[in-house]
Every structure is written in structure tokens, then in C-alpha cells.
Motif scaffolding. Structure first.
Motif, PDB file in Angstrom:
ATOM      1  N   ILE A  96      22.714  27.501  77.124  1.00  0.00           N
ATOM      2  CA  ILE A  96      22.827  27.096  75.714  1.00  0.00           C
ATOM      3  C   ILE A  96      22.314  25.667  75.551  1.00  0.00           C
ATOM      4  O   ILE A  96      21.545  25.370  74.627  1.00  0.00           O
ATOM      5  N   ARG A 100      19.108  24.520  73.259  1.00  0.00           N
ATOM      6  CA  ARG A 100      19.241  23.611  72.105  1.00  0.00           C
ATOM      7  C   ARG A 100      18.092  22.616  72.050  1.00  0.00           C
ATOM      8  O   ARG A 100      17.840  22.024  71.008  1.00  0.00           O
ATOM      9  N   LEU A 147      30.806  32.002  73.087  1.00  0.00           N
ATOM     10  CA  LEU A 147      30.158  30.703  72.931  1.00  0.00           C
ATOM     11  C   LEU A 147      28.691  30.860  72.546  1.00  0.00           C
ATOM     12  O   LEU A 147      28.155  30.061  71.772  1.00  0.00           O
ATOM     13  N   GLN A 149      27.672  33.379  70.733  1.00  0.00           N
ATOM     14  CA  GLN A 149      27.793  33.808  69.343  1.00  0.00           C
ATOM     15  C   GLN A 149      28.025  32.615  68.427  1.00  0.00           C
ATOM     16  O   GLN A 149      27.440  32.520  67.342  1.00  0.00           O
ATOM     17  N   ASP A 150      28.862  31.683  68.880  1.00  0.00           N
ATOM     18  CA  ASP A 150      29.133  30.503  68.054  1.00  0.00           C
ATOM     19  C   ASP A 150      27.885  29.632  67.934  1.00  0.00           C
ATOM     20  O   ASP A 150      27.577  29.130  66.844  1.00  0.00           O
ATOM     21  N   ALA A 151      27.168  29.464  69.037  1.00  0.00           N
ATOM     22  CA  ALA A 151      25.932  28.662  68.983  1.00  0.00           C
ATOM     23  C   ALA A 151      24.905  29.324  68.063  1.00  0.00           C
ATOM     24  O   ALA A 151      24.114  28.636  67.411  1.00  0.00           O
ATOM     25  N   ARG A 153      25.749  31.223  65.359  1.00  0.00           N
ATOM     26  CA  ARG A 153      26.262  30.965  64.015  1.00  0.00           C
ATOM     27  C   ARG A 153      25.851  29.572  63.552  1.00  0.00           C
ATOM     28  O   ARG A 153      25.535  29.358  62.381  1.00  0.00           O
ATOM     29  N   ARG A 154      25.848  28.623  64.488  1.00  0.00           N
ATOM     30  CA  ARG A 154      25.470  27.248  64.165  1.00  0.00           C
ATOM     31  C   ARG A 154      23.966  27.063  64.048  1.00  0.00           C
ATOM     32  O   ARG A 154      23.521  25.964  63.720  1.00  0.00           O
ATOM     33  N   MET A 156      21.801  27.058  66.533  1.00  0.00           N
ATOM     34  CA  MET A 156      21.213  26.396  67.706  1.00  0.00           C
ATOM     35  C   MET A 156      20.339  27.361  68.492  1.00  0.00           C
ATOM     36  O   MET A 156      19.340  26.982  69.087  1.00  0.00           O
ATOM     37  N   THR A 230      26.991  37.561  61.948  1.00  0.00           N
ATOM     38  CA  THR A 230      27.664  36.722  62.935  1.00  0.00           C
ATOM     39  C   THR A 230      28.103  37.489  64.187  1.00  0.00           C
ATOM     40  O   THR A 230      28.460  36.866  65.177  1.00  0.00           O
TER      41      THR A 230
ATOM     42  N   GLU B  78      33.930  21.383  64.252  1.00  0.00           N
ATOM     43  CA  GLU B  78      32.772  21.921  63.529  1.00  0.00           C
ATOM     44  C   GLU B  78      31.736  20.820  63.300  1.00  0.00           C
ATOM     45  O   GLU B  78      30.529  21.070  63.375  1.00  0.00           O
ATOM     46  N   TYR B  81      30.043  19.308  67.632  1.00  0.00           N
ATOM     47  CA  TYR B  81      30.050  20.443  68.558  1.00  0.00           C
ATOM     48  C   TYR B  81      30.329  20.016  69.991  1.00  0.00           C
ATOM     49  O   TYR B  81      31.144  20.627  70.687  1.00  0.00           O
ATOM     50  N   MET B  85      33.510  21.268  72.304  1.00  0.00           N
ATOM     51  CA  MET B  85      33.296  22.025  73.544  1.00  0.00           C
ATOM     52  C   MET B  85      33.906  21.289  74.732  1.00  0.00           C
ATOM     53  O   MET B  85      34.507  21.907  75.621  1.00  0.00           O
ATOM     54  N   MET B 132      37.289  37.278  66.515  1.00  0.00           N
ATOM     55  CA  MET B 132      35.889  37.161  66.066  1.00  0.00           C
ATOM     56  C   MET B 132      35.801  35.859  65.271  1.00  0.00           C
ATOM     57  O   MET B 132      35.717  35.858  64.046  1.00  0.00           O
ATOM     58  N   PRO B 133      35.875  34.721  65.975  1.00  0.00           N
ATOM     59  CA  PRO B 133      35.959  33.432  65.285  1.00  0.00           C
ATOM     60  C   PRO B 133      34.679  33.085  64.533  1.00  0.00           C
ATOM     61  O   PRO B 133      33.593  33.394  65.008  1.00  0.00           O
ATOM     62  N   LEU B 134      34.821  32.451  63.395  1.00  0.00           N
ATOM     63  CA  LEU B 134      33.666  32.014  62.613  1.00  0.00           C
ATOM     64  C   LEU B 134      33.655  30.500  62.473  1.00  0.00           C
ATOM     65  O   LEU B 134      33.179  29.951  61.478  1.00  0.00           O
ATOM     66  N   SER B 136      33.658  26.846  65.375  1.00  0.00           N
ATOM     67  CA  SER B 136      33.549  26.497  66.798  1.00  0.00           C
ATOM     68  C   SER B 136      34.916  26.283  67.433  1.00  0.00           C
ATOM     69  O   SER B 136      35.143  26.653  68.597  1.00  0.00           O
ATOM     70  N   ALA B 139      36.201  29.606  68.340  1.00  0.00           N
ATOM     71  CA  ALA B 139      35.441  30.183  69.452  1.00  0.00           C
ATOM     72  C   ALA B 139      35.878  29.551  70.771  1.00  0.00           C
ATOM     73  O   ALA B 139      36.050  30.237  71.785  1.00  0.00           O
ATOM     74  N   ALA B 143      37.704  31.622  73.759  1.00  0.00           N
ATOM     75  CA  ALA B 143      37.095  31.636  75.095  1.00  0.00           C
ATOM     76  C   ALA B 143      38.083  31.091  76.128  1.00  0.00           C
ATOM     77  O   ALA B 143      38.243  31.658  77.217  1.00  0.00           O
TER      78      ALA B 143
END
Lengths: 314, 314
Positions: A96, A100, A147, A149-151, A153-154, A156, A230, B78, B81, B85, B132-134, B136, B139, B143
Motif C-alpha cells: 500500500i 501511494r 486495510l 479496502q480502506d486505502a 475508499r480513500r 490511494m 466500497t 480520517e 491516515y 495507522m 464493513m467500516p467506511l 479509517s 478499518a 483489522a
């Protein structure tokens, strides 16, 4: 199109490279622990997937597609927790980070696994079934999916998390995957060799052939991801088979080479993997359906039997 | 009994410390970015939760219970990032590493969050609903849960992942959580101050009072975890309320201090959090039920109003 395949020296990586090279039009980078050796024009690099400098070299800024196949397999990740966490989790986080730094958010195809799920025998997994892994490999894959999936959504990266069934028939030798026997129970008799069966004949599995998996990987690499929104996880259209059905696809002389030898440690891992999934969403998204067992055996004879004989000196 | 509270200087940490100190019988270590200052006998350490040496000092080998409250909150994770993380994911992995070095596998109470879920408005979350988080923050929490659960399955630790509802009423000042307004809409009027409401009155939330959350944390720290088996996630018995119901718990003069001011960035995060959960399992496991809103307001007046006035010079 600039494509990087991480784990490009492995079984699926080599098949995917052959397909991409045959299609043409791509600039290929292959990355593995040792530089992959392939009969195609490709930049071949060796390194550790958790090493930022090695990954930066493997994923240059112009990269469009990253196919991330590099992983420590299930039984090995169970036996060596630190190694599994490092490669399967931290390695994916490093991917990831490298992604980026690309000029545009690259497509990242991540091979997650049926091992990220668990279920009682006979259960049918819903499209939105919870990932409740009962092995470290599956936990690392499920965490990495969240993670990626979150990247995505953002904005990246643009990830597709493909949860692969057990792939049959793997060429070569038995490996450290808990599911190694699933290929071995067909491959070894096809090679004229004895093998053992660690589970009962009625044991059901969710499987996929190498040809179809390569189709899926390429589809995941090139599909329109807008319909995913998403939810970046795909339960592709695998095939549900019992071990008895697999054995029935062999001729009697081959079948006679398989001896029952229950193995509790293998059962403890694969016994929790679901064998049945609802796959309507994946089919609607264009993932190819599975082919029947006789066709899977025929493909192995055509694609991999001679090479496996050669590799093993048979 | 040796107990370490990570994030011990925060709002919930300080309330939990007071409870544990009042009960007696525990040797307490408190860890936060700066050494927490508390009027109890405790070893108070400052440091970074991702620093192995600092964590090793905070989690000595004789530790029985680790309560891990240290986190970067939702809107902050958010906005930044890398920080989210690092603290929420890598910090929790560092806690697992430190816990593995204990003499016996310690209980680890991890505060996950409603933010690790998402749902359409009105949805009721099943016991085994997929995370299913939307955002960060969610997420990272989901995780981390998977990895704490896997380490528990392996017998390295003994984790309970408590998915906290939005806690009301938080004392002090508004913070960087996207859900900061949920406390502010009650707290600020109770202090005689104006505040804004970024969502519609019919917006529903899943909330819990600080007193009940402290009960839950202590129960999670001391409960028999055998009935959890491999599923270490708990959706505790929160309270479903609408913003209108919250406002109705204020007197008219207080209510007049709240002004509607829709905020799309807040709505984008909290608008995906489910407000209704099936909580039969958590109740059966002994997690205390929620108390009604008037009782939550009364508890704030009793426990936190004076201190908040003092802290804010009111």
C-alpha cells in the motif's frame, strides 16, 4: 500498460505472466524473493516484500496494475507466526505504501483466501458473510483486506480483494499449505505416485482450476471497479466438490495409489474452511464460472503434467 | 493482580482507574503519551504505544490484565491516515508483541468501536454482522480485532474486543472524534453554552454511558472467556436513541442553546454507523444493560459537571 506482479515467480504468477506476455501490450515487472526466470521480456527483481526500497524498485511511479501474490502459505503461517505476520500483513501494508507513491492510484489485485472464512460443515456462505478466520494465514489476509479496502475508499489505490478457493491441480511438489493434499490427491496418482488422504472422502472443498484463477486475476486487474463501490472483496465462482468426487475423476489404477491417513493438524485448519458460497455478485461482475472436474484434470495433463514430471525427475 | 491501562490518562481510563483503585487489590500501571496524573497509588508512565521499549516497561512480565484504550479518534484518523495507522493498527500489534512476553497469556481488553461497522439507516445488526467500516478508524479497529482474536486462538493472549457505542456524555471539551457532537449536544447546554447540531433530529445513534462502559471494561477484564471460544468480538448492550430524544431530555432553556448546522463531513462518517444491534450474546455473557437517558444526564451532573466547569473556567 505497466504491470507489476509480486510473487511473480510462484505457480500462479508464472501462469499469469505467460498469459499477459501472450496478449502483449504490457511492460512487465516481476518480483519475488529471487528474480523470477521467465522466457518473456520482463524486468525481473528479487527482494523482500517488506523492504520499502525493494518494493519502490518493483513498483515504479508509472505502475498501472499491481498483482500481489506474494504470501506465506497457510500451514507455514500457522507454524511460524512471526513470518506470516511479517510477509502477509506487513508486506501488504508495504505494498500500500509503495502504491501511494505512484503517479495515479494503481489497481491492486490482492489474493485473499477461503481461509479467511470459517463455517460449520455444510454451511452456505452469504455474499456478505463475516470473515471469521480460524488460522493465522486467514486472519492476516482478512486484516490486509480491510486495510486495502480502506486505502481504496480513500482513493490511494484501487484494490480488488479476490478470495481464492483452493487451487487444483497445483503442479510440482507438495508444499506447506494445509490444503496441499487437495492437489496431491489428484496430481500424485496422475504421476503414478502413491499419496495419502488426511481427510474423509465426504469432506467438501471449494476449489478452482489454475486456468480459471488466471482468468479471474486478469479480470480483477482490468475490470471496471465502480460497481464494487466500497466493498472490495470478491467471493469468486468456485466449484464445490467432495474428496470422493475428486477420487472418482481418477481411473481405478490411479485411485488405488491413494491411501487414507487421517491428519488432525491438517483437519484442524482446512476443516473450518467453508465449501459453499453464494457467488451471484461475482458472476454479475464478470468473474468466469468454474469448469467441471474432468476438464480440470485434462487441463493439468495439457499444461503441467510434463513439466512436473521433468521437475521431479520422473 | 497486575493491571496495565494503556491510554490511562484519557476520559475512560481515568474513570476506570478510579473504579479499580476503589476496589483495591490491584497493582496498577498507567501509560499514556504523558504520564497520567491520578490521586491513586499507580506506576504512571509516558511514552509512544508503538515504541517496544516503552511498552515493555508498561507491560512487565507479571501483568495479568492489559486494558488497551490508547487510540487516535475517528475524525483525526480520517484526517491523518499515517497517524491513525501507526497508533491504531501498529500500536495494537506492538501491544500483542509486549503481551507475548508476559509470564502467562494476559487478558487484553481492546476497545473497538461501532465505527468498525456500517449499515443503511434503520438496519438492525445481527450478532455475526460483517464489519464493513467506511472510515479509517473503523478499518484499523476491525483489522486489529482480527489479529487480537488470532493471537488469542493461538494462546498468546486472551483478548476481549469490546465494540463501544458512542459514549455520552463525555466531559471536557469537544474533541476530534466525528461523534464529538453527540456528547456536545447535551454537555454544552448543561454548561449553559451554545452548540451546533450537524445532523438531523431523527438521526439515530447507538450510545452508552461512561458508568456502564466502565462496568463493561471491568467485566471484560475479569470475565470467564471460555464461552467466547474463538469469537472475541462483543457487541455490548448499547442504547438506541435519536438526536430528538436526546434533546427532549434537556429542559427548554437548555434546548434553546442548540442550533442546527448541518455538517457534511461529520455526516459522512457517523451517517454510516449502525444504531441498532442484536445484543443477546453480550447480555448472556454478563455485560450490563444500558440505562435510560435521564439517568445518563443525572450521572453526568453527579460525576463530571463540576470538573468540566472547572477545567473550562466556567
Amino acid at each position: 500498460m505497466h504491470i507489476t506482479i509480486l510473487g511473480g515467480g510462484g505457480f500462479l504468477g508464472r501462469k499469469l505472466v505467460a498469459r499477459i506476455a501472450a496478449q502483449g501490450g504490457a511492460t512487465l515487472t516481476l518480483f519475488d524473493m529471487l528474480p523470477p526466470q521467465v522466457p518473456f521480456a520482463a524486468r525481473c527483481l528479487g527482494g523482500d516484500v517488506t523492504d520499502p526500497a525493494a518494493l519502490a524498485a518493483a513498483i515504479p511511479p508509472e505502475t498501472d496494475i499491481i498483482i500481489h501474490l506474494a504470501a506465506v502459505v497457510s500451514a507455514q503461517a500457522e507454524a511460524d507466526y512471526d513470518l506470516g505476520m511479517r510477509v502477509n500483513l506487513q508486506g501488504t501494508l508495504a505494498v500500500i505504501e509503495a502504491a501511494r507513491r505512484c503517479a495515479r492510484p494503481p489497481r491492486v489485485v490482492f489474493t485473499s483466501s477461503v481461509a479467511s472464512f470459517s463455517a460449520a460443515p455444510g454451511a452456505v456462505m452469504a455474499e456478505d458473510a463475516r470473515q471469521m478466520p480460524l488460522n493465522s494465514y486467514g486472519a492476516e489476509k482478512a486484516a490486509a483486506e480491510l486495510l486495502l479496502q480502506d486505502a481504496s475508499r480513500r482513493g490511494m489505490i484501487d484494490a480488488v480483494n479476490l478470495r481464492l478457493p483452493t487451487v487444483i491441480i497445483r503442479p510440482g511438489r507438495p508444499n506447506k499449505a494445509a490444503s496441499s493434499f487437495v492437489s496431491a490427491v489428484l496430481r500424485e496418482p496422475l504421476l503414478g505416485l502413491h499419496t495419502t488422504l488426511p481427510v474423509a472422502p465426504e469432506f467438501a472443498l471449494w476449489v478452482a482450476s489454475p486456468r480459471v484463477v488466471v482468468d479471474w486475476l486478469w479480470h480483477a486487474a482490468t475490470m471496471d471497479t465502480a460497481p464494487l463501490d466500497t466493498d472490495r472483496g470478491i467471493n469468486p465462482p468456485g466449484l464445490t466438490v467432495t474428496v470422493a468426487e475428486m477420487l472418482a475423476a481418477l481411473i481405478p489404477a490411479e485411485r488405488a495409489l491413494v491411501r487414507a491417513e487421517p491428519d488432525a493438524s491438517v483437519q484442524a485448519i482446512v476443516g473450518t474452511w467453508p465449501a459453499r458460497f453464494i457467488d451471484t455478485r461475482a458472476r454479475r461482475l464478470g468473474f468466469a464460472p468454474q469448469v467441471p472436474l474432468p476438464e480440470i484434470l485434462a487441463a493439468f495433463r495439457e499444461d503441467d503434467l510434463a513439466a512436473t514430471r521433468g521437475e521431479r525427475g520422473l
